[in-house]
Every structure is written in structure tokens, then in C-alpha cells.
Design a protein around this motif. Structure first.
Motif, PDB file in Angstrom:
ATOM      1  N   LEU A 257      20.664  10.740  -2.226  1.00 51.31           N
ATOM      2  CA  LEU A 257      19.321  10.237  -1.786  1.00 51.31           C
ATOM      3  C   LEU A 257      18.158  11.071  -2.295  1.00 51.31           C
ATOM      4  O   LEU A 257      18.320  12.420  -2.421  1.00 51.31           O
ATOM      5  CB  LEU A 257      19.318  10.562  -0.308  1.00 51.31           C
ATOM      6  CG  LEU A 257      18.141  10.213   0.537  1.00 51.31           C
ATOM      7  CD1 LEU A 257      17.605   8.572   0.455  1.00 51.31           C
ATOM      8  CD2 LEU A 257      17.877  10.579   1.838  1.00 51.31           C
ATOM      9  N   LEU A 258      17.242  10.493  -3.006  1.00 48.78           N
ATOM     10  CA  LEU A 258      16.122  11.298  -3.423  1.00 48.78           C
ATOM     11  C   LEU A 258      14.743  10.913  -2.469  1.00 48.78           C
ATOM     12  O   LEU A 258      14.520   9.640  -2.535  1.00 48.78           O
ATOM     13  CB  LEU A 258      15.727  10.675  -5.061  1.00 48.78           C
ATOM     14  CG  LEU A 258      14.686  11.094  -5.578  1.00 48.78           C
ATOM     15  CD1 LEU A 258      14.571  12.569  -5.905  1.00 48.78           C
ATOM     16  CD2 LEU A 258      14.475  10.587  -7.146  1.00 48.78           C
ATOM     17  N   ALA A 259      14.257  11.736  -2.173  1.00 50.39           N
ATOM     18  CA  ALA A 259      13.068  11.510  -1.209  1.00 50.39           C
ATOM     19  C   ALA A 259      11.808  12.238  -1.837  1.00 50.39           C
ATOM     20  O   ALA A 259      11.875  13.316  -2.809  1.00 50.39           O
ATOM     21  CB  ALA A 259      13.284  11.809   0.214  1.00 50.39           C
ATOM     22  N   GLY A 260      10.482  11.777  -1.402  1.00 48.95           N
ATOM     23  CA  GLY A 260       9.385  12.275  -2.105  1.00 48.95           C
ATOM     24  C   GLY A 260       7.967  11.626  -1.488  1.00 48.95           C
ATOM     25  O   GLY A 260       8.334  10.463  -1.154  1.00 48.95           O
ATOM     26  N   ASP A 261       6.947  12.106  -1.552  1.00 49.73           N
ATOM     27  CA  ASP A 261       5.676  11.586  -1.257  1.00 49.73           C
ATOM     28  C   ASP A 261       5.550  10.135  -2.184  1.00 49.73           C
ATOM     29  O   ASP A 261       5.923  10.194  -3.405  1.00 49.73           O
ATOM     30  CB  ASP A 261       4.670  12.408  -1.322  1.00 49.73           C
ATOM     31  CG  ASP A 261       4.560  13.638  -0.257  1.00 49.73           C
ATOM     32  OD1 ASP A 261       5.284  13.332   0.967  1.00 49.73           O
ATOM     33  OD2 ASP A 261       4.068  14.769  -0.646  1.00 49.73           O
ATOM     34  N   PRO A 262       4.887   9.256  -1.695  1.00 47.55           N
ATOM     35  CA  PRO A 262       4.411   8.182  -2.492  1.00 47.55           C
ATOM     36  C   PRO A 262       3.588   8.491  -4.076  1.00 47.55           C
ATOM     37  O   PRO A 262       2.965   9.313  -4.053  1.00 47.55           O
ATOM     38  CB  PRO A 262       3.453   7.481  -1.733  1.00 47.55           C
ATOM     39  CG  PRO A 262       3.767   7.659  -0.229  1.00 47.55           C
ATOM     40  CD  PRO A 262       4.106   9.057  -0.290  1.00 47.55           C
ATOM     41  N   GLY A 263       3.920   8.112  -5.047  1.00 46.69           N
ATOM     42  CA  GLY A 263       3.436   8.380  -6.117  1.00 46.69           C
ATOM     43  C   GLY A 263       4.074   9.726  -6.873  1.00 46.69           C
ATOM     44  O   GLY A 263       3.493  10.141  -7.967  1.00 46.69           O
ATOM     45  N   ILE A 264       4.853  10.368  -6.330  1.00 51.19           N
ATOM     46  CA  ILE A 264       5.190  11.700  -6.719  1.00 51.19           C
ATOM     47  C   ILE A 264       6.164  11.469  -8.060  1.00 51.19           C
ATOM     48  O   ILE A 264       6.228  12.315  -8.817  1.00 51.19           O
ATOM     49  CB  ILE A 264       6.130  12.436  -5.674  1.00 51.19           C
ATOM     50  CG1 ILE A 264       6.181  14.072  -5.890  1.00 51.19           C
ATOM     51  CG2 ILE A 264       7.486  11.978  -5.674  1.00 51.19           C
ATOM     52  CD1 ILE A 264       4.645  14.561  -5.689  1.00 51.19           C
ATOM     53  N   GLY A 265       6.720  10.454  -8.313  1.00 52.96           N
ATOM     54  CA  GLY A 265       7.523  10.119  -9.468  1.00 52.96           C
ATOM     55  C   GLY A 265       8.829   9.695  -9.378  1.00 52.96           C
ATOM     56  O   GLY A 265       9.697   9.669 -10.430  1.00 52.96           O
TER      57      GLY A 265
END
Length: 462
Positions: free
Chosen positions: A90-98
């Protein structure tokens, strides 16, 4: 003929009481808002439960996994050496982070070096993915794009293709038609993740999911999702900075103390070979209010620049502004500096910034922040070859930081001749590196050692 269509039922997450319809309050335990929807498929485990005998641990074999190694050393570092077949990541992050950029690069590389890769997107069209691929100079051979959100259709296409890697962008857009709830619902996310996990383990195909995050930085959906996956990665960074940190918060096949440093460029994400040197490239010589602090990101020591600015306040309540540093610790450091060192900051605004868009969460940067504030207030630059490590206590004492020897090694590697450390630091470095230790017991001692007053504070204010 038996009806193969699965029914839905509603279960309380507190007492596991089953009801035929949703209710606000559970009749079994009287708890509110604990009833969720799930599919009645005859089993509720994450994987197919097959009868097997218990195995004695001493006789069990620990076979090594043949990982899919990537050209990115930073991504390999975080994953523990590469992608494990049959794993669910699972890869998570803020929108637009890449996130999508990184996964498209990984998918293209696996397709080029191994065999076909399935990239399932529920957020973009094929033309949008193609535009990103052209920007990243990706040819796309053996890379198949599927725009689909129905999990049954996705699994059917995966069964036909049997790829070397599957990417789902994102899990919040997938839905199971047997459930009546909408995509992104807690029950939908859990069931779709369970079916992907079951398929990936049975076919020995690794699957990478992307996940949205909430305002608080947590993964959207059930907390169970993080427990189901084999590895949970977070991509962090500032919207105005090109640096990206990839860290593992869970990894069943490697360490969770690894952090990868990447840079977003016009042709995608690339590894940063020497993060410490890159973070200090733009540091001006002889600047007031600037200091270098060795911090730990996982098992890696990084050198970051901390800047501070003090200015007479124009409002009744002076401001304390921190970017990349805990604002509560900034208040603590300012209060200790006023109380134990006699620095009159009561009428001054104090602004602290960690350059490069990085975020420091550990208290070992307290001493560096305090010295940067004192440097700005006294208008005396810090020596350019000095770094600082230590936590500031409420009585002005300097407390030890973990793994001081590793931090000092990184500072020495980049040419720093002195490193301020707490006076009770253990002697664990070899003889050469111990020459760079400058021990201080209190904040006042550190300030007077590094920042001799060359002109009166009243003259500076005037």
C-alpha cells in the motif's frame, strides 16, 4: 441449482452481532455507529483457509524470496531489497505528491525487465496515463492500462493476463457489485482489498495499491487495510519543494526504519545519491540565524539546515512561527532561552524554518533551533564548521540524543570539524571522530561558546 449470488449482512464491530439491515445502535451491545456492511460469502478470513498441520518452528524452512529488484536504490531500500512476489503493498500520500508517477515508473521498469504489467486506474483515462508516460519518456511495452473500477472485472482481466505485477490506482475507487454501498465506503475498501490479497497470494503476483489520505494524514478507509497489507509506505513532501521522502510504516519483508529520498524532476522521480549534501547546497556562508543539525530519518542520518529569524513584534502578542519543526517545541525552546539564558524574546517575533521542505519530529534538533535563534538575535553568525545535536530540557540542560555517533559520522563526512553534543554522551565513536565532539551541559554554555557578543543587543535593535 444453488444461488451463487452473495448476500450482504450487517455486523457490529464491537460484539460481532449480525443483523439483516443497518441500524444506528447495536441490539447486542448497545453501541452506536458500530454496524458495518459485509458480504456473506461463507467465509470471513482474509485468505482461503485450507486445512493444514502445525509445523514445528525448529524444522520450518526459511526460503529466501526472489524479489523483483528495481533500478531505484531508494525504493529498494524502503521495500527491503525489492518487491516480493505475492505481496500486497500500500502506497499512501497527499494528492499531487507523486504516487502515480512513482508507480508508473516502477510498472514500466518491471514491464521492460520482466514480463507484462497491469496498471488499473479508476481515477484517470487511458489518454491521461499516456500523457504522463510521454512526459516520463516511457515507451509502455508490455505495460497494459485498464480503466475499470469493478473488482470482479479487474480480477477477471488479471486471470487472463497473469502479469508479473499489478498496480491498482486507487483502492478507494474500486467497488464490489455484491455490496450495496458506494465505492470508497469502509466495507467496499475492505472487501476489495481482501479479494486482491487473496488473488495475489494464490497467483504469487505482487500487487501495489495506492491510497488516499485524510486531512490528519491517515489512510482513508478502515484501519484494517493497513493490517491486511504486507507493506505500508507513505510518501511525504512539501508542495513547493521537489524533495520527497518515502518511508515504510509497516514491512513484513524488511525493516521499517528505512527512508528513501527522491527528487521530483521534469522527467519523474529520481534517487538522491547524497541527501545531506543536496540539502546543504544552497546554504550561504556566514549567514546569521543558520545552523546545521544531523537528524535521523529511520536508520539514515541526514544533515539539514535550520534557519531562525527574530524581529521586533508589531502586535501585542509576538508570533512564534515554525515551518518543518514542532510549534510546541519552539515555544519550549524560546521559553527556556528567555528563562535560563537571559535572551529577551518577549517582544520579538520568532520564525524558524527547516530548509528543503523537510519536517523534523525528533527533539534532538532543539539545541540547533536554540542556537539559530540566539544567532539571529545577537546578529552573530554561527561558525560554519559546527553542527549541533541535543534535546533542550526545561531547566536549560542539554539531554542526550539517540545514535549520536552515527550523526557525528555524517557531519564529519561533509567536512564539519566540531559537533556540539550533550555532556553525558556515551563514548562510542572511534578516536578520530571523538576529536570532533564538543561537549556542552547547558544551553547557556553552548550559546556563549559559539556566539560571543561582539556588540550590545541594544545597538542591534536600534
Amino acid at each position: 441449482m444453488a444461488n451463487s449470488k452473495r448476500r450482504t449482512e450487517f455486523v457490529c464491530t464491537s460484539c460481532h452481532n449480525v443483523t439483516p439491515k443497518w441500524e444506528g445502535q447495536c441490539r447486542g451491545c448497545s453501541a452506536w455507529n458500530t454496524i458495518i456492511e459485509r458480504s456473506d460469502s461463507g467465509r470471513y478470513g482474509w485468505l482461503n483457509s485450507e486445512t493444514s498441520a502445525a509445523v514445528h518452528l525448529a524444522e520450518a524452512s526459511a526460503d529466501e524470496f526472489l524479489r523483483l529488484s528495481l533500478s531505484s536504490g531508494e525504493v529498494n531500500r524502503v521495500l527491503g531489497g525489492g518487491i516480493v512476489p505475492g505481496s500486497l503493498v500500500l502506497l499512501a500520500g497527499d494528492p499531487g505528491i507523486g504516487k502515480s508517477t512513482l508507480l508508473l515508473q516502477v510498472a514500466a521498469e518491471v514491464a521492460r525487465t520482466h514480463s507484462s504489467v497491469f496498471y488499473v486506474t479508476g481515477e484517470e483515462s487511458v489518454s491521461q496515463v499516456k500523457m504522463r508516460a510521454d512526459r516520463l519518456a516511457i515507451e509502455g511495452r508490455n505495460l497494459y492500462i485498464l480503466t475499470q473500477t469493478n473488482i470482479e472485472e479487474v480480477l477477471a482481466r488479471l486471470d487472463e493476463q497473469r502479469p508479473a505485477l499489478a498496480v491498482i490506482d486507487s483502492i478507494q475507487t474500486m467497488y464490489d457489485p455484491s455490496l450495496s454501498s458506494q465505492a470508497g465506503n469502509v466495507s467496499q475498501i475492505r472487501e476489495c482489498a481482501r479479494r486482491l490479497l487473496e488473488w495475489g497470494k494464490s497467483q504469487n503476483v505482487p500487487i501495489i495499491l495506492t491510497g488516499h489520505v485524510t486531512k490528519g494524514g491517515d489512510i482513508a478507509g478502515p484501519r484494517l487495510l493497513e493490517h491486511m497489507v504486507d507493506a505500508a509506505l507513505y510518501m511525504e513532501g512539501d508542495s513547493v519543494s521537489s524533495w520527497r521522502l518515502l518511508r515504510a510504516v509497516k514491512n513484513r519483508f524488511g525493516s521499517t526504519n528505512e527512508v528513501g529520498v527522491l527528487e521530483m524532476t521534469g522527467i519523474g522521480l529520481r534517487d538522491v545519491a547524497d541527501p545531506s549534501e543536496s540539502f546543504l547546497l544552497d546554504r550561504p556562508a556566514g549567514a546569521m540565524g543558520s545552523i546545521v543539525v544531523p537528524v535521523l530519518e529511520g536508520n539514515r542520518a541526514l544533515l539539514v539546515e535550520i534557519q531562525a529569524l527574530t524581529a521586533p513584534s508589531t502586535i501585542p502578542t509576538p508570533r512564534r512561527v515554525a515551518t518543518g519543526y514542532d510549534s510546541h517545541r519552539l515555544l519550549l525552546v524560546c521559553s527556556v532561552a528567555m528563562r535560563t539564558c537571559g535572551i529577551p524574546l518577549a517582544d520579538y517575533d520568532v520564525i524558524v524554518n527547516v530548509t528543503g521542505g523537510l519536517k523534523i519530529a525528533e527533539p534532538a534538533a532543539d539545541l540547533g533551533v536554540a542556537l539559530a535563534i540566539a544567532s539571529s538575535f545577537r546578529s552573530v553568525p554561527m561558525p560554519g564548521d559546527v553542527a549541533a545535536i541535543g534535546e533542550v530540557g526545561l531547566s536549560g540542560e542539554i539531554r542526550r540524543a539517540p545514535q549520536t555517533d552515527r550523526r557525528v559520522k555524517e557531519a564529519v563526512r561533509l567536512g564539519f570539524r566540531k559537533c556540539l553534543v550533550p555532556g553525558n554522551t556515551d563514548d562510542r565513536a572511534d578516536g578520530t571522530e571523538k576529536l570532533h565532539y564538543q561537549r556542552v551541559d547547558t544551553l547557556a554554555q553552548a550559546i556563549n561558546m559559539c556566539l560571543p557578543i561582539t556588540r550590545q543587543i541594544s545597538d542591534v535593535v536600534a
